[in-house]
Scaffold this motif. Structure first.
Motif, PDB file in Angstrom:
ATOM      1  N   MET A   1       0.670  -1.000   0.060  1.00 35.69           N
ATOM      2  CA  MET A   1      -0.029  -0.196   0.421  1.00 35.69           C
ATOM      3  C   MET A   1       0.891   0.880   0.039  1.00 35.69           C
ATOM      4  N   LYS A   2       0.228   2.089  -0.982  1.00 30.86           N
ATOM      5  CA  LYS A   2       1.170   3.561  -0.838  1.00 30.86           C
ATOM      6  C   LYS A   2       0.850   4.394   0.390  1.00 30.86           C
ATOM      7  N   ARG A   3       2.161   5.175   0.876  1.00 25.87           N
ATOM      8  CA  ARG A   3       2.133   5.431   2.314  1.00 25.87           C
ATOM      9  C   ARG A   3       1.789   7.009   1.226  1.00 25.87           C
ATOM     10  N   SER A   4       0.989   7.895   2.748  1.00 24.17           N
ATOM     11  CA  SER A   4       0.960   9.172   2.336  1.00 24.17           C
ATOM     12  C   SER A   4       2.073  10.213   2.319  1.00 24.17           C
ATOM     13  N   PHE A   5       2.750  11.376   2.346  1.00 21.09           N
ATOM     14  CA  PHE A   5       3.332  12.076   1.696  1.00 21.09           C
ATOM     15  C   PHE A   5       3.427  12.482   2.907  1.00 21.09           C
ATOM     16  N   TYR A   6       2.576  12.462   4.094  1.00 18.98           N
ATOM     17  CA  TYR A   6       2.525  13.201   5.352  1.00 18.98           C
ATOM     18  C   TYR A   6       3.467  12.110   5.704  1.00 18.98           C
ATOM     19  N   HIS A   7       2.836  11.250   6.091  1.00 19.81           N
ATOM     20  CA  HIS A   7       3.825   9.807   7.011  1.00 19.81           C
ATOM     21  C   HIS A   7       5.216   9.329   6.377  1.00 19.81           C
ATOM     22  N   TYR A   8       5.308  10.008   4.852  1.00 22.91           N
ATOM     23  CA  TYR A   8       6.982   9.868   4.465  1.00 22.91           C
ATOM     24  C   TYR A   8       7.688  11.000   5.357  1.00 22.91           C
ATOM     25  N   LEU A   9       7.382  12.225   5.924  1.00 24.50           N
ATOM     26  CA  LEU A   9       7.287  12.990   6.075  1.00 24.50           C
ATOM     27  C   LEU A   9       8.110  12.813   7.513  1.00 24.50           C
ATOM     28  N   MET A  10       7.457  12.240   8.483  1.00 29.22           N
ATOM     29  CA  MET A  10       7.518  12.289   9.775  1.00 29.22           C
ATOM     30  C   MET A  10       8.879  10.925  10.268  1.00 29.22           C
ATOM     31  N   THR A  11       8.845  10.181   9.192  1.00 28.72           N
ATOM     32  CA  THR A  11      10.040   9.802   8.700  1.00 28.72           C
ATOM     33  C   THR A  11      11.311  11.057   8.897  1.00 28.72           C
ATOM     34  N   LEU A  12      11.160  11.857   8.590  1.00 31.84           N
ATOM     35  CA  LEU A  12      12.766  12.970   7.988  1.00 31.84           C
ATOM     36  C   LEU A  12      12.144  13.840   9.863  1.00 31.84           C
ATOM     37  N   ARG A  13      11.474  13.928  10.696  1.00 36.91           N
ATOM     38  CA  ARG A  13      11.649  14.554  11.970  1.00 36.91           C
ATOM     39  C   ARG A  13      12.862  14.215  12.656  1.00 36.91           C
ATOM     40  N   GLY A  14      13.338  15.013  13.275  1.00 33.86           N
ATOM     41  CA  GLY A  14      14.698  14.697  14.254  1.00 33.86           C
ATOM     42  C   GLY A  14      14.512  15.560  15.345  1.00 33.86           C
ATOM     43  N   PRO A  15      15.284  15.284  16.399  1.00 34.08           N
ATOM     44  CA  PRO A  15      14.583  16.463  17.632  1.00 34.08           C
ATOM     45  C   PRO A  15      15.553  17.496  17.455  1.00 34.08           C
ATOM     46  N   ASN A  16      16.810  17.677  16.700  1.00 37.61           N
ATOM     47  CA  ASN A  16      17.602  19.158  16.834  1.00 37.61           C
ATOM     48  C   ASN A  16      17.329  20.216  15.570  1.00 37.61           C
ATOM     49  N   ALA A  17      16.748  19.389  14.955  1.00 40.27           N
ATOM     50  CA  ALA A  17      16.100  20.705  13.021  1.00 40.27           C
ATOM     51  C   ALA A  17      17.289  20.479  12.534  1.00 40.27           C
ATOM     52  N   ALA A  18      18.552  20.126  12.706  1.00 35.56           N
ATOM     53  CA  ALA A  18      19.362  19.489  12.134  1.00 35.56           C
ATOM     54  C   ALA A  18      19.481  20.741  10.606  1.00 35.56           C
ATOM     55  N   ASP A  19      18.971  20.188   9.998  1.00 30.44           N
ATOM     56  CA  ASP A  19      19.015  20.704   8.661  1.00 30.44           C
ATOM     57  C   ASP A  19      16.915  20.903   8.566  1.00 30.44           C
ATOM     58  N   ALA A  25       9.648  19.011   8.377  1.00 34.59           N
ATOM     59  CA  ALA A  25       9.727  18.347   8.978  1.00 34.59           C
ATOM     60  C   ALA A  25       8.739  17.903  10.290  1.00 34.59           C
ATOM     61  N   ASN A  26       9.537  18.898  11.500  1.00 36.33           N
ATOM     62  CA  ASN A  26       8.904  19.036  12.702  1.00 36.33           C
ATOM     63  C   ASN A  26       7.549  19.612  12.749  1.00 36.33           C
ATOM     64  N   ASN A  27       8.098  20.796  11.570  1.00 40.12           N
ATOM     65  CA  ASN A  27       7.110  22.256  11.983  1.00 40.12           C
ATOM     66  C   ASN A  27       5.407  21.300  11.313  1.00 40.12           C
ATOM     67  N   ALA A  28       5.867  20.497   9.601  1.00 33.63           N
ATOM     68  CA  ALA A  28       4.516  20.010   9.559  1.00 33.63           C
ATOM     69  C   ALA A  28       4.337  19.054  10.304  1.00 33.63           C
ATOM     70  N   ALA A  29       4.629  18.013  11.290  1.00 35.11           N
ATOM     71  CA  ALA A  29       4.236  17.488  12.331  1.00 35.11           C
ATOM     72  C   ALA A  29       3.407  18.157  13.575  1.00 35.11           C
ATOM     73  N   LYS A  30       3.588  19.912  13.425  1.00 38.63           N
ATOM     74  CA  LYS A  30       2.157  20.508  14.641  1.00 38.63           C
ATOM     75  C   LYS A  30       1.098  20.855  13.229  1.00 38.63           C
ATOM     76  N   ASP A  31       1.284  21.492  12.296  1.00 41.10           N
ATOM     77  CA  ASP A  31      -0.124  22.168  11.233  1.00 41.10           C
ATOM     78  C   ASP A  31      -0.893  20.613  11.480  1.00 41.10           C
ATOM     79  N   ILE A  32      -1.881  21.226  12.011  1.00 34.57           N
ATOM     80  CA  ILE A  32      -3.206  20.209  12.054  1.00 34.57           C
ATOM     81  C   ILE A  32      -3.635  20.615  10.965  1.00 34.57           C
ATOM     82  N   GLN A  33      -3.825  21.303   9.961  1.00 28.48           N
ATOM     83  CA  GLN A  33      -4.403  21.078   8.763  1.00 28.48           C
ATOM     84  C   GLN A  33      -3.688  20.670   7.578  1.00 28.48           C
TER      85      GLN A  33
END
Length: 73
Positions: A1-19, A25-33
């Motif tokens: 099954m093909k996953r959504s772009f958002y689901h993929y983007l969430m795999t790119l989050r990081g605690p330090n926001a190094a790049d 990814a971190n900001n998209a995770a907080k974006d409820i819309q």
């Protein structure tokens, strides 16, 4: 099954926001819309261009989109 772009983007989050991709990814995770179920370039691109201020450059989205396509075959 093909996953959504958002689901993929969430795999790119990081605690330090190094790049800019981790920042995106971190900001998209907080974006409820964010279109979480979408796998449509046009829908997500339009949403980002019209509704967010956390993405400084659409080239970041385009880069992540290409990685999404490569990893979602």
């Amino acid at each position: 099954m093909k996953r959504s772009f958002y689901h993929y983007l969430m795999t790119l989050r990081g605690p330090n926001a190094a790049d800019e991709i981790q920042v995106f990814a971190n900001n998209a995770a907080k974006d409820i819309q964010f279109p979480k179920q979408s796998d449509s370039y046009e829908e997500i691109s339009d949403y980002l261009e019209m509704n967010v201020d956390y993405l400084s450059n659409m080239d970041i989205f385009d880069s992540v989109w290409q990685k999404y396509l490569e990893n979602n075959r």
